[in-house]
Design a protein around this motif. Sequence first.
Motif, PDB file in Angstrom:
ATOM      1  N   ILE A  67       5.876   8.904  -8.253  1.00  0.00           N
ATOM      2  CA  ILE A  67       4.663   8.177  -7.893  1.00  0.00           C
ATOM      3  C   ILE A  67       3.535   9.326  -7.301  1.00  0.00           C
ATOM      4  CG2 ILE A  67       3.475   6.409  -6.250  1.00  0.00           C
ATOM      5  CD1 ILE A  67       6.222   5.232  -6.090  1.00  0.00           C
TER       6      ILE A  67
ATOM      7  N   THR B 187      -7.949   1.014  -5.203  1.00  0.00           N
ATOM      8  CA  THR B 187      -7.594  -0.230  -5.066  1.00  0.00           C
ATOM      9  C   THR B 187      -8.843  -1.260  -5.277  1.00  0.00           C
ATOM     10  OG1 THR B 187      -8.364  -0.625  -2.452  1.00  0.00           O
ATOM     11  CG2 THR B 187      -5.952   0.227  -2.822  1.00  0.00           C
TER      12      THR B 187
ATOM     13  N   GLY C  99       3.187   4.924 -13.152  1.00  0.00           N
ATOM     14  CA  GLY C  99       2.021   3.994 -13.199  1.00  0.00           C
ATOM     15  C   GLY C  99       2.000   3.582 -15.007  1.00  0.00           C
TER      16      GLY C  99
ATOM     17  N   MET D 257       3.269  -1.010  -6.779  1.00  0.00           N
ATOM     18  CA  MET D 257       2.518  -0.282  -5.795  1.00  0.00           C
ATOM     19  C   MET D 257       1.227  -1.271  -5.514  1.00  0.00           C
ATOM     20  SD  MET D 257       3.557   2.506  -5.453  1.00  0.00           S
ATOM     21  CE  MET D 257       2.221   3.090  -4.552  1.00  0.00           C
ATOM     22  N   SER D 258       1.469  -2.570  -5.666  1.00  0.00           N
ATOM     23  CA  SER D 258       0.444  -3.478  -5.067  1.00  0.00           C
ATOM     24  C   SER D 258       0.444  -3.698  -3.592  1.00  0.00           C
ATOM     25  CB  SER D 258       0.634  -4.852  -5.751  1.00  0.00           C
ATOM     26  OG  SER D 258       0.458  -4.747  -7.240  1.00  0.00           O
TER      27      SER D 258
ATOM     28  N   LYS E 250      -2.940   6.333  -6.549  1.00  0.00           N
ATOM     29  CA  LYS E 250      -2.850   5.118  -5.889  1.00  0.00           C
ATOM     30  C   LYS E 250      -3.618   4.851  -4.624  1.00  0.00           C
ATOM     31  CE  LYS E 250       0.705   4.283  -8.570  1.00  0.00           C
ATOM     32  NZ  LYS E 250       0.719   5.098  -9.881  1.00  0.00           N
TER      33      LYS E 250
ATOM     34  N   THR F  27       0.526   9.643  -5.258  1.00  0.00           N
ATOM     35  CA  THR F  27      -0.274   9.283  -4.117  1.00  0.00           C
ATOM     36  C   THR F  27      -1.982   8.931  -4.275  1.00  0.00           C
ATOM     37  OG1 THR F  27      -0.004  10.954  -2.890  1.00  0.00           O
ATOM     38  CG2 THR F  27       1.481   9.316  -2.486  1.00  0.00           C
TER      39      THR F  27
ATOM     40  N   GLN G 294      -2.901   4.349 -12.837  1.00  0.00           N
ATOM     41  CA  GLN G 294      -3.264   3.533 -11.896  1.00  0.00           C
ATOM     42  C   GLN G 294      -2.419   2.195 -11.396  1.00  0.00           C
ATOM     43  OE1 GLN G 294      -6.818   3.595  -9.941  1.00  0.00           O
ATOM     44  NE2 GLN G 294      -5.932   5.830 -10.322  1.00  0.00           N
ATOM     45  N   ARG G 295      -2.783   1.606 -10.306  1.00  0.00           N
ATOM     46  CA  ARG G 295      -2.157   0.420 -10.041  1.00  0.00           C
ATOM     47  C   ARG G 295      -2.198  -0.595 -11.212  1.00  0.00           C
ATOM     48  NH1 ARG G 295      -1.667  -0.330  -4.178  1.00  0.00           N
ATOM     49  NH2 ARG G 295      -2.087   1.457  -3.066  1.00  0.00           N
TER      50      ARG G 295
END
Length: 347
Positions: free
Chosen positions: A278, A286, A256, A1-2, A283, A280, A34-35
């Motif tokens: 996932i 950032t 995650g 997810m990066s 995510k 959203t 989280q990412r």
Amino acid sequence: MSTTLGLGGWDALQREIKRLAREKNAVILAHNYQRPEVQDVADFVGDSLGLSREAAKTPADVIVFCGVHFMAETAAILSPKKTVLLPDMAAGCSLAATIDAEQLRAWKREHPGAVVVSYVNTTAEVKAESDYCCTSGNAVDVVNAIAPEQEILFLPDVFLGAHVRRVTGRANLHVWMGECHVHAGIDPEDIRRQRDAHPGAEFLVHPECGCATSVVEAVSAGDIDPGGVHILSTEGMIRRPAISSADEFIVATEVGILHRLRRENPEKRFVPANEHAICTYMKVTTLPRVRASLEHLVHRVQVPPDVAARARRAIERMVAIGGASSAPHQSLSPGPTAAPAEEDPGE
């Protein structure tokens, strides 16, 4: 997810974020979903209530909550003198959005005298209308602490509620029909497919999952082998590999969590039950948004004092009952289960 920013870019940005955190006397919290690069820059990684409680113990003036909105509200409730920031106000929650305070008040009018038990994945206003909060890790303990003849309204997650009603045997427990869209999307077919592909793996499932109820029913009917099946909170999932002899795990929750599981157990393998599970909302946070939040002290999340006081009462009543027992961390096969947390009952 990066995103496409390279590893060196992440390293530089993480160093800048840590510098800003020191400058602002801030603590950075990251939820398990989280990412990866956001988890790696955090001072604490965990579930929502556990993170808020950790932050309240620190001398930090600022809390940057890399999670979703209701989590930042909980941090503001437990740390009323600290500045609580959410890096992106678009970080909502499909489960928390299934009920608001007015809907809860209407439900209470339909059941006068009922005790309200609200999952922590709710807004501050809903918590304020509740008698107790709970986590997935201590929901059974909270319900069992209430007199057996007492009618209970349990909200908002239908799958967690069904799990609690099944374990406690409480026929007078009414469940709100809410769900997390990510967990609801993990179904029994995902489980069958992954267990066929990884026959020696343990299966860790979150009670919010749509498959949790189906899995328990299928085990009872003999359709699913109960060996290695454990229904666990997110923190229960984190603790399980350390006490298990298994070297491979199928994990039924938001993907995650795999980053932390792999980081803390590098010698073991972790497979998502559904790789498309996932969130959203989780995510949207950032590293650039975390940096901007620290630079400009945005976006502040505040809870009105009267709402915070009533919500804090429901949380404190839950904490007074204690941590998780073995019951909510339900193992469908013999052997040790994840040890309960003494401080944090687990989301």
